[in-house]
Design a protein around this motif. Structure first.
Motif, PDB file in Angstrom:
ATOM      1  N   GLY A   1       0.824  -1.208   0.000  1.00  0.00           N
ATOM      2  CA  GLY A   1       0.000   0.000   0.000  1.00  0.00           C
ATOM      3  C   GLY A   1       0.855   1.253   0.000  1.00  0.00           C
ATOM      4  O   GLY A   1       0.580   2.206  -0.715  1.00  0.00           O
ATOM      5  N   ARG A   2       1.904   1.265   0.795  1.00  0.00           N
ATOM      6  CA  ARG A   2       2.799   2.418   0.818  1.00  0.00           C
ATOM      7  C   ARG A   2       3.498   2.587  -0.522  1.00  0.00           C
ATOM      8  O   ARG A   2       3.698   3.698  -0.983  1.00  0.00           O
ATOM      9  N   ALA A   3       3.865   1.479  -1.134  1.00  0.00           N
ATOM     10  CA  ALA A   3       4.600   1.554  -2.400  1.00  0.00           C
ATOM     11  C   ALA A   3       3.760   2.157  -3.518  1.00  0.00           C
ATOM     12  O   ALA A   3       4.273   2.855  -4.374  1.00  0.00           O
ATOM     13  N   VAL A   4       2.470   1.925  -3.499  1.00  0.00           N
ATOM     14  CA  VAL A   4       1.612   2.463  -4.555  1.00  0.00           C
ATOM     15  C   VAL A   4       0.872   3.721  -4.127  1.00  0.00           C
ATOM     16  O   VAL A   4       0.023   4.226  -4.842  1.00  0.00           O
ATOM     17  N   GLY A   5       1.181   4.234  -2.936  1.00  0.00           N
ATOM     18  CA  GLY A   5       0.586   5.487  -2.490  1.00  0.00           C
ATOM     19  C   GLY A   5      -0.785   5.343  -1.868  1.00  0.00           C
ATOM     20  O   GLY A   5      -1.545   6.281  -1.795  1.00  0.00           O
ATOM     21  N   VAL A   6      -1.124   4.146  -1.410  1.00  0.00           N
ATOM     22  CA  VAL A   6      -2.406   3.909  -0.774  1.00  0.00           C
ATOM     23  C   VAL A   6      -2.137   3.474   0.660  1.00  0.00           C
ATOM     24  O   VAL A   6      -1.366   2.556   0.902  1.00  0.00           O
ATOM     25  N   ARG A   7      -2.779   4.156   1.611  1.00  0.00           N
ATOM     26  CA  ARG A   7      -2.632   3.734   2.997  1.00  0.00           C
ATOM     27  C   ARG A   7      -3.565   2.573   3.262  1.00  0.00           C
ATOM     28  O   ARG A   7      -4.633   2.475   2.676  1.00  0.00           O
ATOM     29  N   ILE A   8      -3.179   1.708   4.165  1.00  0.00           N
ATOM     30  CA  ILE A   8      -3.979   0.555   4.528  1.00  0.00           C
ATOM     31  C   ILE A   8      -4.480   0.766   5.952  1.00  0.00           C
ATOM     32  O   ILE A   8      -3.705   1.044   6.853  1.00  0.00           O
ATOM     33  N   ASP A   9      -5.808   0.673   6.154  1.00  0.00           N
ATOM     34  CA  ASP A   9      -6.338   0.863   7.503  1.00  0.00           C
ATOM     35  C   ASP A   9      -6.171  -0.430   8.305  1.00  0.00           C
ATOM     36  O   ASP A   9      -5.628  -1.415   7.825  1.00  0.00           O
ATOM     37  N   GLY A  10      -6.646  -0.438   9.542  1.00  0.00           N
ATOM     38  CA  GLY A  10      -6.480  -1.571  10.446  1.00  0.00           C
ATOM     39  C   GLY A  10      -7.144  -2.844   9.959  1.00  0.00           C
ATOM     40  O   GLY A  10      -6.795  -3.925  10.386  1.00  0.00           O
ATOM     41  N   ARG A  11      -8.114  -2.739   9.068  1.00  0.00           N
ATOM     42  CA  ARG A  11      -8.815  -3.926   8.556  1.00  0.00           C
ATOM     43  C   ARG A  11      -8.217  -4.419   7.251  1.00  0.00           C
ATOM     44  O   ARG A  11      -8.760  -5.311   6.624  1.00  0.00           O
ATOM     45  N   GLY A  12      -7.097  -3.802   6.819  1.00  0.00           N
ATOM     46  CA  GLY A  12      -6.464  -4.230   5.582  1.00  0.00           C
ATOM     47  C   GLY A  12      -7.064  -3.586   4.350  1.00  0.00           C
ATOM     48  O   GLY A  12      -6.758  -3.976   3.238  1.00  0.00           O
ATOM     49  N   GLU A  13      -7.953  -2.599   4.547  1.00  0.00           N
ATOM     50  CA  GLU A  13      -8.587  -1.951   3.404  1.00  0.00           C
ATOM     51  C   GLU A  13      -7.827  -0.690   3.022  1.00  0.00           C
ATOM     52  O   GLU A  13      -7.276  -0.001   3.875  1.00  0.00           O
ATOM     53  N   GLY A  14      -7.800  -0.388   1.753  1.00  0.00           N
ATOM     54  CA  GLY A  14      -7.074   0.778   1.270  1.00  0.00           C
ATOM     55  C   GLY A  14      -7.795   2.083   1.543  1.00  0.00           C
ATOM     56  O   GLY A  14      -9.007   2.143   1.494  1.00  0.00           O
ATOM     57  N   VAL A  15      -7.040   3.101   1.890  1.00  0.00           N
ATOM     58  CA  VAL A  15      -7.588   4.430   2.101  1.00  0.00           C
ATOM     59  C   VAL A  15      -6.859   5.350   1.123  1.00  0.00           C
ATOM     60  O   VAL A  15      -5.663   5.540   1.230  1.00  0.00           O
ATOM     61  N   ARG A  16      -7.574   5.874   0.141  1.00  0.00           N
ATOM     62  CA  ARG A  16      -6.959   6.739  -0.855  1.00  0.00           C
ATOM     63  C   ARG A  16      -6.582   8.071  -0.229  1.00  0.00           C
ATOM     64  O   ARG A  16      -7.308   8.618   0.580  1.00  0.00           O
ATOM     65  N   GLY A  17      -5.461   8.571  -0.638  1.00  0.00           N
ATOM     66  CA  GLY A  17      -5.006   9.877  -0.170  1.00  0.00           C
ATOM     67  C   GLY A  17      -3.816  10.287  -1.014  1.00  0.00           C
ATOM     68  O   GLY A  17      -3.168   9.448  -1.632  1.00  0.00           O
ATOM     69  N   LYS A  18      -3.565  11.563  -1.035  1.00  0.00           N
ATOM     70  CA  LYS A  18      -2.383  11.988  -1.761  1.00  0.00           C
ATOM     71  C   LYS A  18      -1.533  12.846  -0.854  1.00  0.00           C
ATOM     72  O   LYS A  18      -2.020  13.493   0.066  1.00  0.00           O
ATOM     73  N   ARG A  19      -0.267  12.812  -1.118  1.00  0.00           N
ATOM     74  CA  ARG A  19       0.653  13.604  -0.322  1.00  0.00           C
ATOM     75  C   ARG A  19       0.376  15.075  -0.532  1.00  0.00           C
ATOM     76  O   ARG A  19      -0.010  15.502  -1.601  1.00  0.00           O
ATOM     77  N   ARG A  20       0.598  15.820   0.512  1.00  0.00           N
ATOM     78  CA  ARG A  20       0.319  17.259   0.502  1.00  0.00           C
ATOM     79  C   ARG A  20       1.599  18.085   0.419  1.00  0.00           C
ATOM     80  O   ARG A  20       1.632  19.220   0.857  1.00  0.00           O
ATOM     81  N   ILE A  21       2.644  17.508  -0.159  1.00  0.00           N
ATOM     82  CA  ILE A  21       3.915  18.218  -0.286  1.00  0.00           C
ATOM     83  C   ILE A  21       3.772  19.487  -1.125  1.00  0.00           C
ATOM     84  O   ILE A  21       4.301  20.539  -0.741  1.00  0.00           O
ATOM     85  N   PRO A  22       3.050  19.469  -2.259  1.00  0.00           N
ATOM     86  CA  PRO A  22       2.905  20.726  -3.015  1.00  0.00           C
ATOM     87  C   PRO A  22       2.225  21.831  -2.194  1.00  0.00           C
ATOM     88  O   PRO A  22       2.622  22.997  -2.286  1.00  0.00           O
ATOM     89  N   LEU A  23       1.234  21.470  -1.378  1.00  0.00           N
ATOM     90  CA  LEU A  23       0.585  22.469  -0.534  1.00  0.00           C
ATOM     91  C   LEU A  23       1.565  23.006   0.509  1.00  0.00           C
ATOM     92  O   LEU A  23       1.634  24.218   0.733  1.00  0.00           O
ATOM     93  N   LEU A  24       2.307  22.129   1.148  1.00  0.00           N
ATOM     94  CA  LEU A  24       3.319  22.553   2.121  1.00  0.00           C
ATOM     95  C   LEU A  24       4.294  23.528   1.471  1.00  0.00           C
ATOM     96  O   LEU A  24       4.593  24.592   2.027  1.00  0.00           O
ATOM     97  N   LEU A  25       4.787  23.191   0.285  1.00  0.00           N
ATOM     98  CA  LEU A  25       5.749  24.057  -0.409  1.00  0.00           C
ATOM     99  C   LEU A  25       5.125  25.380  -0.838  1.00  0.00           C
ATOM    100  O   LEU A  25       5.784  26.420  -0.786  1.00  0.00           O
ATOM    101  N   ALA A  26       3.864  25.356  -1.234  1.00  0.00           N
ATOM    102  CA  ALA A  26       3.187  26.596  -1.635  1.00  0.00           C
ATOM    103  C   ALA A  26       3.013  27.533  -0.441  1.00  0.00           C
ATOM    104  O   ALA A  26       3.281  28.735  -0.538  1.00  0.00           O
ATOM    105  N   VAL A  27       2.575  26.985   0.690  1.00  0.00           N
ATOM    106  CA  VAL A  27       2.402  27.806   1.894  1.00  0.00           C
ATOM    107  C   VAL A  27       3.759  28.329   2.363  1.00  0.00           C
ATOM    108  O   VAL A  27       3.903  29.509   2.688  1.00  0.00           O
ATOM    109  N   ALA A  28       4.771  27.461   2.380  1.00  0.00           N
ATOM    110  CA  ALA A  28       6.113  27.880   2.801  1.00  0.00           C
ATOM    111  C   ALA A  28       6.654  28.959   1.862  1.00  0.00           C
ATOM    112  O   ALA A  28       7.216  29.959   2.315  1.00  0.00           O
ATOM    113  N   GLY A  29       6.483  28.764   0.562  1.00  0.00           N
ATOM    114  CA  GLY A  29       6.964  29.745  -0.409  1.00  0.00           C
ATOM    115  C   GLY A  29       6.269  31.081  -0.267  1.00  0.00           C
ATOM    116  O   GLY A  29       6.908  32.140  -0.324  1.00  0.00           O
TER     117      GLY A  29
END
Length: 189
Positions: free
Chosen positions: A5-33
């Motif tokens: 799940g980590r390798a493909v960018g999907v988090r896995i919850d406690g039941r083994g199910e995938g939780v879609r999400g995307k990294r917020r690095i661009p937002l962090l960089l935009a706010v910092a900039g």
């Protein structure tokens, strides 16, 4: 399963199910900039227009624009240890960059972006303002009577730190792991 799940960018919850999400690095960089550029431009403007001039009242004597050089930390503490504050600002920036790998939360991206932008703003002063050699004095110019003289980087750091404390008390995590998976996954269980 969790490593996949980590390798493909999907988090896995406690039941083994995938939780879609995307990294917020661009937002962090935009706010910092944004925080960094706002701080840098404001310092350039006040140094060229207000340094060596009397304070300018914004709200009488309660809030003034008063240019001061600060070799220490908040409230002028530690003026003789400027290099220590330079190392601290650099360390904060590096820690945030390292944490960004786990960043999936919008609120945390904003808070860390404010902290990073503020740290980089003051670090720029320490690196490039006289006397230089990692010991430059930070330009402060927002004077609140009876409180302090600060700059926009300081305000970004304070706002980011307050948000981080708030999120920590609420139990919000960088990777949204503390949030509910969603109604559709809860019904499937």
């Amino acid at each position: 399963m969790k490593n996949f799940g980590r390798a493909v960018g999907v988090r896995i919850d406690g039941r083994g199910e995938g939780v879609r999400g995307k990294r917020r690095i661009p937002l962090l960089l935009a706010v910092a900039g944004f925080a960094y550029l706002l701080d840098l431009c404001s310092k350039l403007a006040v140094v060229s227009e207000l340094e060596n001039h009397p304070p300018v009242g914004v709200m009488g004597t309660w809030l003034e624009l008063r240019v001061m050089r600060n070799s220490g930390a908040a409230f002028g503490i530690g003026g003789a240890t400027t290099i220590l504050f330079t190392v601290i600002a650099l360390t904060v920036a590096l820690v945030i960059v390292r944490l960004a790998r786990r960043l999936y939360s919008v609120p945390w991206a904003i808070a860390l972006g404010l902290l990073l932008g503020g740290a980089l703003g003051n670090l720029t002063d320490r690196l490039f303002r006289s006397p230089g050699d990692l010991q430059g004095a930070v330009v402060d110019f927002i004077s609140v009577r009876g409180f302090s003289v600060m700059n926009l980087a300081d305000w970004a750091i304070v706002c980011g730190a307050v948000l981080i404390v708030f999120f920590s008390f609420r139990g919000w995590e960088l990777d949204n792991a503390g949030e509910e998976v969603g109604d559709e996954n809860a019904e499937a269980a």
